[in-house]
Design a protein around this motif. Structure first.
Motif, PDB file in Angstrom:
ATOM      1  N   ASP A  71      -1.082  11.294   6.493  1.00  0.00           N
ATOM      2  CA  ASP A  71      -0.513  11.942   7.676  1.00  0.00           C
ATOM      3  C   ASP A  71      -1.090  13.338   7.863  1.00  0.00           C
ATOM      4  OD1 ASP A  71       0.991   9.693   8.089  1.00  0.00           O
ATOM      5  OD2 ASP A  71       2.858  10.537   7.262  1.00  0.00           O
ATOM      6  N   LEU A  72      -1.251  14.057   6.772  1.00  0.00           N
ATOM      7  CA  LEU A  72      -1.835  15.389   6.839  1.00  0.00           C
ATOM      8  C   LEU A  72      -3.260  15.320   7.376  1.00  0.00           C
ATOM      9  CD1 LEU A  72      -1.944  18.453   6.167  1.00  0.00           C
ATOM     10  CD2 LEU A  72      -2.610  17.804   3.844  1.00  0.00           C
ATOM     11  N   LEU A  73      -4.039  14.393   6.846  1.00  0.00           N
ATOM     12  CA  LEU A  73      -5.421  14.247   7.294  1.00  0.00           C
ATOM     13  C   LEU A  73      -5.481  13.842   8.764  1.00  0.00           C
ATOM     14  CD1 LEU A  73      -6.990  12.413   4.202  1.00  0.00           C
ATOM     15  CD2 LEU A  73      -7.171  14.839   4.803  1.00  0.00           C
ATOM     16  N   ASP A 118       3.100   5.674  -3.295  1.00  0.00           N
ATOM     17  CA  ASP A 118       3.026   5.241  -1.905  1.00  0.00           C
ATOM     18  C   ASP A 118       3.373   6.393  -0.967  1.00  0.00           C
ATOM     19  OD1 ASP A 118       3.228   3.242   0.395  1.00  0.00           O
ATOM     20  OD2 ASP A 118       5.329   3.890   0.253  1.00  0.00           O
ATOM     21  N   ALA A 119       4.433   7.121  -1.281  1.00  0.00           N
ATOM     22  CA  ALA A 119       4.864   8.231  -0.433  1.00  0.00           C
ATOM     23  C   ALA A 119       3.853   9.375  -0.451  1.00  0.00           C
ATOM     24  CB  ALA A 119       6.232   8.728  -0.886  1.00  0.00           C
ATOM     25  N   VAL A 120       3.311   9.694  -1.628  1.00  0.00           N
ATOM     26  CA  VAL A 120       2.333  10.780  -1.738  1.00  0.00           C
ATOM     27  C   VAL A 120       1.072  10.439  -0.954  1.00  0.00           C
ATOM     28  CG1 VAL A 120       0.823  12.017  -3.336  1.00  0.00           C
ATOM     29  CG2 VAL A 120       3.215  11.628  -3.939  1.00  0.00           C
ATOM     30  N   LEU A 121       0.599   9.199  -1.085  1.00  0.00           N
ATOM     31  CA  LEU A 121      -0.596   8.789  -0.352  1.00  0.00           C
ATOM     32  C   LEU A 121      -0.348   8.797   1.151  1.00  0.00           C
ATOM     33  CD1 LEU A 121      -1.867   5.814  -2.570  1.00  0.00           C
ATOM     34  CD2 LEU A 121      -2.778   8.137  -2.464  1.00  0.00           C
ATOM     35  N   ALA A 161      -2.237  -3.533  -9.855  1.00  0.00           N
ATOM     36  CA  ALA A 161      -2.251  -4.166  -8.539  1.00  0.00           C
ATOM     37  C   ALA A 161      -1.073  -5.111  -8.346  1.00  0.00           C
ATOM     38  CB  ALA A 161      -3.569  -4.916  -8.345  1.00  0.00           C
ATOM     39  N   GLN A 162      -0.621  -5.734  -9.426  1.00  0.00           N
ATOM     40  CA  GLN A 162       0.429  -6.749  -9.317  1.00  0.00           C
ATOM     41  C   GLN A 162       1.747  -6.180  -8.790  1.00  0.00           C
ATOM     42  OE1 GLN A 162      -1.471  -6.199 -11.918  1.00  0.00           O
ATOM     43  NE2 GLN A 162      -2.491  -8.091 -12.557  1.00  0.00           N
ATOM     44  N   ASN A 163       1.976  -4.878  -8.922  1.00  0.00           N
ATOM     45  CA  ASN A 163       3.225  -4.273  -8.480  1.00  0.00           C
ATOM     46  C   ASN A 163       3.064  -3.466  -7.197  1.00  0.00           C
ATOM     47  OD1 ASN A 163       3.629  -5.044 -11.303  1.00  0.00           O
ATOM     48  ND2 ASN A 163       5.586  -3.997 -11.120  1.00  0.00           N
ATOM     49  N   PHE A 164       1.950  -3.672  -6.531  1.00  0.00           N
ATOM     50  CA  PHE A 164       1.688  -3.009  -5.253  1.00  0.00           C
ATOM     51  C   PHE A 164       2.171  -3.915  -4.128  1.00  0.00           C
ATOM     52  CE2 PHE A 164      -1.161   0.360  -3.395  1.00  0.00           C
ATOM     53  CZ  PHE A 164      -0.804   1.349  -4.282  1.00  0.00           C
ATOM     54  N   GLY A 165       3.094  -3.399  -3.308  1.00  0.00           N
ATOM     55  CA  GLY A 165       3.633  -4.201  -2.220  1.00  0.00           C
ATOM     56  C   GLY A 165       2.554  -4.724  -1.281  1.00  0.00           C
ATOM     57  N   LEU A 166       1.512  -3.942  -1.049  1.00  0.00           N
ATOM     58  CA  LEU A 166       0.428  -4.370  -0.165  1.00  0.00           C
ATOM     59  C   LEU A 166      -0.281  -5.613  -0.688  1.00  0.00           C
ATOM     60  CD1 LEU A 166      -1.234  -0.942   0.776  1.00  0.00           C
ATOM     61  CD2 LEU A 166       0.253  -2.352   2.205  1.00  0.00           C
ATOM     62  N   ASN A 167      -0.155  -5.869  -1.985  1.00  0.00           N
ATOM     63  CA  ASN A 167      -0.808  -7.032  -2.587  1.00  0.00           C
ATOM     64  C   ASN A 167       0.105  -8.253  -2.651  1.00  0.00           C
ATOM     65  OD1 ASN A 167      -3.286  -5.741  -3.034  1.00  0.00           O
ATOM     66  ND2 ASN A 167      -2.573  -4.858  -4.953  1.00  0.00           N
ATOM     67  N   GLY A 168       1.256  -8.187  -1.986  1.00  0.00           N
ATOM     68  CA  GLY A 168       2.154  -9.336  -1.951  1.00  0.00           C
ATOM     69  C   GLY A 168       3.216  -9.341  -3.021  1.00  0.00           C
ATOM     70  N   TYR A 169       3.422  -8.213  -3.701  1.00  0.00           N
ATOM     71  CA  TYR A 169       4.474  -8.113  -4.705  1.00  0.00           C
ATOM     72  C   TYR A 169       5.825  -8.394  -4.058  1.00  0.00           C
ATOM     73  CZ  TYR A 169       7.170  -5.915  -8.548  1.00  0.00           C
ATOM     74  OH  TYR A 169       8.048  -5.649  -9.576  1.00  0.00           O
ATOM     75  N   MET A 219       5.468   2.728   3.031  1.00  0.00           N
ATOM     76  CA  MET A 219       4.893   3.775   3.869  1.00  0.00           C
ATOM     77  C   MET A 219       3.410   3.516   4.142  1.00  0.00           C
ATOM     78  SD  MET A 219       6.901   7.113   2.328  1.00  0.00           S
ATOM     79  CE  MET A 219       6.457   8.170   3.712  1.00  0.00           C
ATOM     80  N   LEU A 220       2.679   3.060   3.135  1.00  0.00           N
ATOM     81  CA  LEU A 220       1.285   2.694   3.367  1.00  0.00           C
ATOM     82  C   LEU A 220       1.180   1.510   4.322  1.00  0.00           C
ATOM     83  CD1 LEU A 220      -0.337   3.047  -0.186  1.00  0.00           C
ATOM     84  CD2 LEU A 220      -0.815   4.439   1.844  1.00  0.00           C
ATOM     85  N   ALA A 221       2.141   0.608   4.239  1.00  0.00           N
ATOM     86  CA  ALA A 221       2.123  -0.570   5.108  1.00  0.00           C
ATOM     87  C   ALA A 221       2.235  -0.181   6.573  1.00  0.00           C
ATOM     88  CB  ALA A 221       3.259  -1.520   4.724  1.00  0.00           C
ATOM     89  N   ARG A 222       2.811   0.993   6.852  1.00  0.00           N
ATOM     90  CA  ARG A 222       2.955   1.442   8.233  1.00  0.00           C
ATOM     91  C   ARG A 222       1.777   2.310   8.682  1.00  0.00           C
ATOM     92  NH1 ARG A 222       8.432   2.064   6.442  1.00  0.00           N
ATOM     93  NH2 ARG A 222       8.203   4.332   6.236  1.00  0.00           N
TER      94      ARG A 222
END
Length: 553
Positions: free
Chosen positions: A441-443, A433-436, A252-260, A267-270
């Motif tokens: 987007d597909l869903l 991030d890109a794969v998710l 989690a510490q290296n996830f941008g969504l968590n404030g890294y 991409m997830l942020a958008r």
């Protein structure tokens, strides 16, 4: 008279060193203590800092204990093979302990036993081979060159028994000299004895063998056979597709969504995702965490025995009439999909995603696009990623995703700087991030389906903090880097409407402390599956069903 070269060699061989079996065991024990236990000495020096006399007594006790174990095998024809095994095992385990901080306990041995050659080959580096050769294989060969001194039958049988009893007594005596202090060390610093090579791994292997033996003939107990779909499935509606992504080694510490500090998840942020920022894993290695997170047991309750003897949440969803599949790009489903349809992508022939012999997670996408077009029934699909699995982080993403440079491009971490290791790891997170995002987007484009995605990693990773690398540390001493994992949720508007889920409510609860304990119950609550197995207190969706919130008002 001049001796021939052959005669000279024979003479030298006849004069080679001669030891009794106990003498050979003593010399080997000294060698193992001195050469294979750098981490043990380092931790011990820290634990007993300022109390060198106590440290000396502790070392003497441990040495006597090791010698007692070896004395059991101090008989002709037995002593050399056993000591050679000790030397080579000590060389192997000390390398991973000293270089990566990896403790070889029962859970780590379990992880090793269920891994694949493809995965494990990256751990066989030039440094590893050199270390094992110089400190394990060569000493073992030298061992076999030594002559065993002939003794009477009585001495041959009696001396090992006397040594065993004497060294155990000495061990107890040294410990009793400062029992209060030593008891505190055993209780509070379990990492000290866990680092003792190679006997700690040997104990772990015995515990693993006992665990496997105890479950050899286990009968799997069905759970959730009462499961059925709730009112959300009534009437004319679209089929539901829920994708559960089991991440690998994402911390989690290296996830941008968590404030890294780095934007590793742009991409997830958008996307309109809900990020759960405080989630703990069930274990620190896949072999433990993966089956635990899908089981109905909490981390405190879970054991290997319970895991293999009970069905899991995927079985419960199957009982409820949903179509459930498992797609794997890792080391297998650990028995979770044994009763379900499954598919492996690990050895797929694909130039774009599998050029290195292992496949990057983009391999899922084309199959997923085709799969989504054929769905006519309510479906749950699990994607088991290879994610950020080390030490070869650079193999987990395409070249164009090497955004953070320079990146470590070897499995030999000592050849890379700390920054290069982190760069390579962060590139794997950016690729996840890109794969998710592409999956979302597909869903989102499937207007014929009500869709959702939930992603959660199985465990985290150490990148050199406090001398630890990779993962698999015993949970009692594992740093938060190995036990805090990212979790992300996305739901289409149709999905939220069908299941009466309030996204704003879920966002308000996104900072609440959660764990893998919640996954079993939350999947059931999310998909409106009624069963006595579901615990509403562990269902993160329970307080955010609009119908329940209206009823409460």
């Amino acid at each position: 008279m001049t001796l021939s070269r052959t005669d000279t060699l024979r003479s030298a061989w006849a004069k080679r060193p001669e030891f009794t079996p106990l003498g050979l065991s003593l010399v080997t024990a000294i060698f193992v203590f001195a050469v294979h236990n750098a981490t043990f000495w380092r931790i011990g020096s820290d634990v007993f800092a300022g109390h060198m006399l106590s440290f000396a007594g502790f070392i003497a006790a441990v040495f006597c204990l090791a010698l007692a174990v070896q004395s059991v095998f101090s008989f002709p024809y037995v002593v050399k093979p056993f000591l050679a095994f000790v030397l080579i095992l000590g060389a192997v385990t000390s390398y991973y302990m000293d270089q990566l901080g990896v403790i070889i306990d029962r859970d780590m041995i379990q992880n090793v036993m269920v891994t694949t050659v493809t995965e494990s080959k990256h751990l066989i580096t030039a440094g590893f081979v050199t270390h094992v050769g110089l400190t394990g294989i060569l000493p073992a060969l030298a061992l076999f060159a030594i002559r065993i001194k002939r003794q009477s039958l009585l001495r041959t049988l009696a001396l090992p028994a006397v040594c065993f009893a004497l060294t155990l007594a000495l061990c107890a005596g040294f410990l009793m000299a400062d029992l209060k202090s030593y008891a505190a060390v055993f209780r509070e610093r379990k990492d000290l004895m866990s680092s003792f090579q190679p006997f700690a791994p040997m104990v772990g292997a015995i515990r693993y063998a006992r665990m496997i033996s105890a479950t050899a003939d286990v009968t799997v107990q069905p759970i959730g056979e009462d499961a059925h779909r709730g009112p959300s499935y009534e009437g004319s509606r679209k089929p539901v597709l829920t994708i559960v992504v089991a991440g690998e080694t994402a911390r989690a510490q290296n996830f941008g969504l968590n404030g890294y500090e780095r934007d590793t998840t742009p991409m997830l942020a958008r996307r309109d995702v809900i990020n759960f920022a405080n989630v703990s894993s069930c274990g620190t290695a896949t072999a433990v965490s993966l089956p635990c997170m899908f089981s109905r047991f909490t981390r405190q309750e879970y054991s290997y025995e319970k895991g293999v003897s009970h069905q899991n949440v995927l079985d419960v969803l199957d009982h409820a009439g949903l179509h459930v599949e498992w797609w794997d790009n890792n080391t297998g489903d650990k028995g979770l999909a044994r009763r379900l349809k499954s598919r492996s992508f690990t050895n797929t022939e694909n130039v774009e995603f599998c050029a290195s012999g292992e496949c990057m997670d983009g391999i899922f996408m084309r199959a997923l696009e085709s799969f989504a077009d054929t769905i006519t029934e309510d479906t749950v699909l699990v994607l088991h990623q290879i994610g950020s699995h080390g030490p070869t982080y650079y193999l987990r993403y395409p070249e164009e995703f090497e955004r953070f440079k320079p990146a470590c491009r070897t499995a030999e971490f000592k050849e890379c700087t700390a920054a290069e290791i982190t760069n390579a790891y962060d590139n794997t997170i950016a690729y996840t991030d890109a794969v998710l995002a592409r999956t979302i987007d597909l869903l989102d484009q499937k207007s014929n389906l009500n869709t959702a995605l939930i992603y959660v990693s199985d465990h985290g990773e150490s990148l050199g903090e406090s001398g630890l690398y990779l993962h698999g540390s015993p949970y009692f001493m594992a740093p938060a880097y190995q036990t805090t994992v990212p979790m992300v949720l996305w739901m289409s508007e149709g999905f939220k409407t069908q299941f009466n889920l309030d996204g704003a409510c879920l966002s308000q609860h996104a900072d609440v402390a959660l764990s893998h304990d919640n996954l079993f119950h939350s999947l059931l609550g999310m998909l409106d599956i009624s069963t006595r197995e579901r615990d509403p207190a562990l269902d993160i969706f329970a307080p955010c069903h609009r119908s329940q919130r209206v009823a409460q008002k």
